[in-house]
Design a protein around this motif. Structure first.
Motif, PDB file in Angstrom:
ATOM      1  N   LEU A   1       0.837  -1.196   0.000  1.00 42.67           N
ATOM      2  CA  LEU A   1       0.000   0.000   0.000  1.00 42.67           C
ATOM      3  C   LEU A   1       0.874   1.248   0.000  1.00 42.67           C
ATOM      4  CD1 LEU A   1      -2.723   1.432   0.148  1.00 42.67           C
ATOM      5  CD2 LEU A   1      -2.657   1.116   2.637  1.00 42.67           C
ATOM      6  N   ASP A   2       1.905   1.249   0.811  1.00 39.29           N
ATOM      7  CA  ASP A   2       2.815   2.390   0.895  1.00 39.29           C
ATOM      8  C   ASP A   2       3.430   2.679  -0.479  1.00 39.29           C
ATOM      9  OD1 ASP A   2       4.577   4.382   1.689  1.00 39.29           O
ATOM     10  OD2 ASP A   2       5.467   3.198   3.285  1.00 39.29           O
ATOM     11  N   GLN A   3       3.945   1.655  -1.129  1.00 33.10           N
ATOM     12  CA  GLN A   3       4.564   1.834  -2.438  1.00 33.10           C
ATOM     13  C   GLN A   3       3.537   2.242  -3.493  1.00 33.10           C
ATOM     14  OE1 GLN A   3       6.618  -1.610  -3.943  1.00 33.10           O
ATOM     15  NE2 GLN A   3       7.312  -0.559  -5.772  1.00 33.10           N
ATOM     16  N   GLY A   4       2.358   1.608  -3.457  1.00 35.08           N
ATOM     17  CA  GLY A   4       1.336   1.865  -4.462  1.00 35.08           C
ATOM     18  C   GLY A   4       0.756   3.268  -4.421  1.00 35.08           C
ATOM     19  N   LEU A   5       0.918   3.963  -3.312  1.00 39.76           N
ATOM     20  CA  LEU A   5       0.468   5.348  -3.247  1.00 39.76           C
ATOM     21  C   LEU A   5       1.376   6.278  -4.053  1.00 39.76           C
ATOM     22  CD1 LEU A   5      -0.558   5.580   0.503  1.00 39.76           C
ATOM     23  CD2 LEU A   5      -2.076   5.714  -1.476  1.00 39.76           C
TER      24      LEU A   5
END
Length: 137
Positions: free
Chosen positions: A61-65
């Motif tokens: 989730l962190d990367q995908g933001l």
């Protein structure tokens, strides 16, 4: 003591006809599974008519933001300045949802306030995994 964070979030289910159907999902994080985040959908948003929960890495989730992330059942990427796409694949098909990026960021920040990145209790994670693998023996 286990801590759980839950945040109701507006999302839009994108249909094959490019319609956007609004729904409310619940973003969830628990210190009992500190590497994961959960997205819970109500029964009315699922094909089978039952509540559905997706689990994936908090780091995804962190990367995908920031940039497209994921190779498999869960893929995440920014969509414009205000939305983030979460794509879920299952044997029954796929679901494409858009969430407000600000909501996902707020949720992620709250999870890091409870357990900072790199501070996850890996011994507990490994023990749970082994218990699941060997049937709790």
């Amino acid at each position: 003591m286990e801590t759980t964070i839950e945040l109701p979030a507006l999302a839009w289910l994108v249909t094959a006809e490019d319609q956007e159907i609004p729904l409310t999902a619940t973003l969830r994080y628990t210190t009992g599974d500190p590497l994961a985040v959960f997205v819970d959908f109500p029964a009315e948003a699922a094909l089978e008519g039952e509540d559905v929960s997706w689990t994936f890495a908090r780091s995804l989730l962190d990367q995908g933001l920031r940039t497209p992330a994921g190779h498999g059942d869960v893929q995440i990427w920014p969509h414009g300045r205000t939305r983030t796409v979460l794509e879920f694949h299952s044997p029954f098909g796929l679901a494409l949802l858009q969430f407000p990026t600000s909501t996902l960021r707020r949720f992620l920040v709250r999870t890091y306030e409870v357990v900072a990145a790199g501070q996850e209790d890996m011994a507990a994670v490994v023990e749970r995994g082994l218990n699941a693998l060997f049937g709790g023996v």
